[in-house]
Design a protein around this motif. Structure first.
Motif, PDB file in Angstrom:
ATOM      1  N   ILE A   2       1.138  -0.931  -0.340  1.00  0.00           N
ATOM      2  CA  ILE A   2      -0.372  -0.196   0.233  1.00  0.00           C
ATOM      3  C   ILE A   2       1.040   0.954   0.129  1.00  0.00           C
ATOM      4  N   SER A   3       0.740   1.968  -0.959  1.00  0.00           N
ATOM      5  CA  SER A   3       1.722   3.469  -1.365  1.00  0.00           C
ATOM      6  C   SER A   3       0.607   4.548  -1.841  1.00  0.00           C
ATOM      7  N   ILE A   4       1.657   5.303  -1.619  1.00  0.00           N
ATOM      8  CA  ILE A   4       1.453   6.741  -2.625  1.00  0.00           C
ATOM      9  C   ILE A   4       2.355   6.356  -3.809  1.00  0.00           C
ATOM     10  N   VAL A   5       2.046   6.659  -4.916  1.00  0.00           N
ATOM     11  CA  VAL A   5       2.867   5.826  -5.867  1.00  0.00           C
ATOM     12  C   VAL A   5       2.926   7.216  -6.376  1.00  0.00           C
ATOM     13  N   GLU A   6       1.814   8.369  -6.610  1.00  0.00           N
ATOM     14  CA  GLU A   6       2.745   9.973  -7.575  1.00  0.00           C
ATOM     15  C   GLU A   6       2.158  10.892  -7.078  1.00  0.00           C
ATOM     16  N   LEU A   7       2.150  11.657  -6.568  1.00  0.00           N
ATOM     17  CA  LEU A   7       1.589  13.584  -6.433  1.00  0.00           C
ATOM     18  C   LEU A   7       1.790  14.131  -7.186  1.00  0.00           C
ATOM     19  N   LEU A   8       1.204  14.975  -8.003  1.00  0.00           N
ATOM     20  CA  LEU A   8       1.227  16.211  -9.116  1.00  0.00           C
ATOM     21  C   LEU A   8      -0.063  17.558  -8.106  1.00  0.00           C
ATOM     22  N   ARG A   9       0.599  17.796  -8.590  1.00  0.00           N
ATOM     23  CA  ARG A   9       0.187  19.056  -8.061  1.00  0.00           C
ATOM     24  C   ARG A   9      -0.023  20.246  -9.471  1.00  0.00           C
ATOM     25  N   SER A  10      -0.650  20.905  -9.674  1.00  0.00           N
ATOM     26  CA  SER A  10      -0.461  21.617 -11.304  1.00  0.00           C
ATOM     27  C   SER A  10      -1.651  23.279 -10.429  1.00  0.00           C
ATOM     28  N   PRO A  11      -0.527  23.918 -11.237  1.00  0.00           N
ATOM     29  CA  PRO A  11      -1.328  25.405 -10.960  1.00  0.00           C
ATOM     30  C   PRO A  11      -1.528  25.654 -11.831  1.00  0.00           C
ATOM     31  N   ALA A  26       2.352  20.880 -19.748  1.00  0.00           N
ATOM     32  CA  ALA A  26       2.432  20.914 -19.113  1.00  0.00           C
ATOM     33  C   ALA A  26       3.821  21.573 -18.248  1.00  0.00           C
ATOM     34  N   PRO A  27       3.169  22.500 -17.289  1.00  0.00           N
ATOM     35  CA  PRO A  27       4.090  23.281 -16.149  1.00  0.00           C
ATOM     36  C   PRO A  27       5.424  22.497 -15.974  1.00  0.00           C
ATOM     37  N   PRO A  28       6.905  22.620 -15.649  1.00  0.00           N
ATOM     38  CA  PRO A  28       7.421  22.083 -14.886  1.00  0.00           C
ATOM     39  C   PRO A  28       7.402  21.703 -13.589  1.00  0.00           C
ATOM     40  N   GLY A  29       7.256  21.005 -13.019  1.00  0.00           N
ATOM     41  CA  GLY A  29       7.131  20.166 -11.437  1.00  0.00           C
ATOM     42  C   GLY A  29       6.142  19.859 -10.941  1.00  0.00           C
ATOM     43  N   GLU A  30       5.339  19.497 -12.092  1.00  0.00           N
ATOM     44  CA  GLU A  30       3.760  19.080 -11.819  1.00  0.00           C
ATOM     45  C   GLU A  30       4.008  18.214 -10.832  1.00  0.00           C
ATOM     46  N   LEU A  31       4.715  17.133 -11.631  1.00  0.00           N
ATOM     47  CA  LEU A  31       4.270  15.826 -10.527  1.00  0.00           C
ATOM     48  C   LEU A  31       6.225  15.712  -9.642  1.00  0.00           C
ATOM     49  N   VAL A  32       5.436  15.676  -8.137  1.00  0.00           N
ATOM     50  CA  VAL A  32       6.015  16.718  -7.053  1.00  0.00           C
ATOM     51  C   VAL A  32       6.277  15.324  -5.431  1.00  0.00           C
ATOM     52  N   ASP A  33       7.639  14.905  -5.276  1.00  0.00           N
ATOM     53  CA  ASP A  33       7.510  14.568  -3.742  1.00  0.00           C
ATOM     54  C   ASP A  33       6.418  13.951  -2.598  1.00  0.00           C
ATOM     55  N   ARG A  34       6.181  15.427  -2.642  1.00  0.00           N
ATOM     56  CA  ARG A  34       5.606  15.618  -1.900  1.00  0.00           C
ATOM     57  C   ARG A  34       4.224  16.596  -1.916  1.00  0.00           C
ATOM     58  N   VAL A  35       3.031  16.892  -0.865  1.00  0.00           N
ATOM     59  CA  VAL A  35       1.911  17.860  -1.069  1.00  0.00           C
ATOM     60  C   VAL A  35       2.091  18.492  -0.002  1.00  0.00           C
ATOM     61  N   GLU A  36       1.465  19.105   0.386  1.00  0.00           N
ATOM     62  CA  GLU A  36       0.579  20.367   1.591  1.00  0.00           C
ATOM     63  C   GLU A  36      -0.681  20.729   1.134  1.00  0.00           C
ATOM     64  N   LEU A  37      -1.536  19.962   2.649  1.00  0.00           N
ATOM     65  CA  LEU A  37      -2.609  20.113   2.107  1.00  0.00           C
ATOM     66  C   LEU A  37      -3.100  20.576   3.438  1.00  0.00           C
ATOM     67  N   VAL A  76      -3.953  11.257 -15.790  1.00  0.00           N
ATOM     68  CA  VAL A  76      -5.603  11.535 -16.062  1.00  0.00           C
ATOM     69  C   VAL A  76      -5.665  12.716 -14.565  1.00  0.00           C
ATOM     70  N   ARG A  77      -4.834  13.738 -15.021  1.00  0.00           N
ATOM     71  CA  ARG A  77      -4.559  14.215 -14.084  1.00  0.00           C
ATOM     72  C   ARG A  77      -5.537  14.459 -12.835  1.00  0.00           C
ATOM     73  N   ARG A  78      -5.722  13.332 -11.773  1.00  0.00           N
ATOM     74  CA  ARG A  78      -6.063  13.467 -10.316  1.00  0.00           C
ATOM     75  C   ARG A  78      -4.515  13.660  -9.417  1.00  0.00           C
ATOM     76  N   ASN A  79      -4.760  14.072  -8.417  1.00  0.00           N
ATOM     77  CA  ASN A  79      -3.737  14.669  -7.506  1.00  0.00           C
ATOM     78  C   ASN A  79      -2.931  13.367  -6.779  1.00  0.00           C
ATOM     79  N   ILE A  80      -3.514  12.426  -6.435  1.00  0.00           N
ATOM     80  CA  ILE A  80      -2.939  11.401  -5.880  1.00  0.00           C
ATOM     81  C   ILE A  80      -3.675  10.493  -6.605  1.00  0.00           C
ATOM     82  N   LEU A  81      -2.012   9.311  -6.972  1.00  0.00           N
ATOM     83  CA  LEU A  81      -2.422   7.971  -7.118  1.00  0.00           C
ATOM     84  C   LEU A  81      -1.661   7.252  -5.615  1.00  0.00           C
TER      85      LEU A  81
END
Length: 162
Positions: A2-11, A26-37, A76-81
């Motif tokens: 069970i894991s978070i595979v990818e995170l996407l933060r797109s402005p 795609a803007p640079p840096g959309e796929l990130v290692d962490r997101v702050e909610l 797919v343009r979702r935030n959390i995979l």
């Protein structure tokens, strides 16, 4: 696992207009290692953060098991995979994710229905294949941090969280 595979933060919103015209770059840096909610607002830096029309659906989560091989958040343009979590079955529940920095609760509000763009972004037929498997739209109930990697999760009924 069970894991978070990818995170996407797109402005920016990339899938506007007609699918046959193709996506915006795609803007640079959309796929990130962490997101702050932020509670009730979404992912800091994302296109839906603090938007009144999206407050009850500012964070989207999709299961890797729903996607064809090679597809990911950029398509797919979702935030959390996530892997190993049946998110499509969780509408009306609270999904709590903890990737090591403390739990973050997400109120799962409704399905994130796929659109015709999926046939362009993934492959012909993807739109139909992702029906009822396109992920979920959520509202963060806590401030917190999520990271790519192993994650623990719980599912609770609203009003019965511990």
């Amino acid at each position: 696992m069970i894991s978070i595979v990818e995170l996407l933060r797109s402005p920016v919103h990339r899938l506007g207009g007609r699918p046959q015209d193709g996506p915006a770059p795609a803007p640079p840096g959309e796929l990130v290692d962490r997101v702050e909610l932020r509670k009730g607002l979404g992912i800091i830096g994302d296109r839906y953060y603090a938007r009144p029309a999206h407050r009850d659906a500012s964070v989207t989560v999709i299961a890797q098991e729903s996607l064809p091989p090679g597809a990911g958040l950029a398509q797919v343009r979702r935030n959390i995979l996530v892997a190993g979590i049946p998110v499509d079955d969780l509408v009306g529940q609270v999904l709590t994710l903890d990737s090591g920095d403390g739990p973050v609760r997400l109120a799962v509000k409704r399905r994130a229905n796929p659109c015709a763009w999926m046939d362009v972004m993934i492959a012909p037929g993807a739109w139909r294949a992702l029906r009822n498997r396109g992920g979920v739209r959520c509202t963060p109930l806590d401030d917190g941090l999520l990271r790519v990697g192993p994650v623990t999760y719980t599912v609770t009924t609203p009003g019965f969280e511990s």
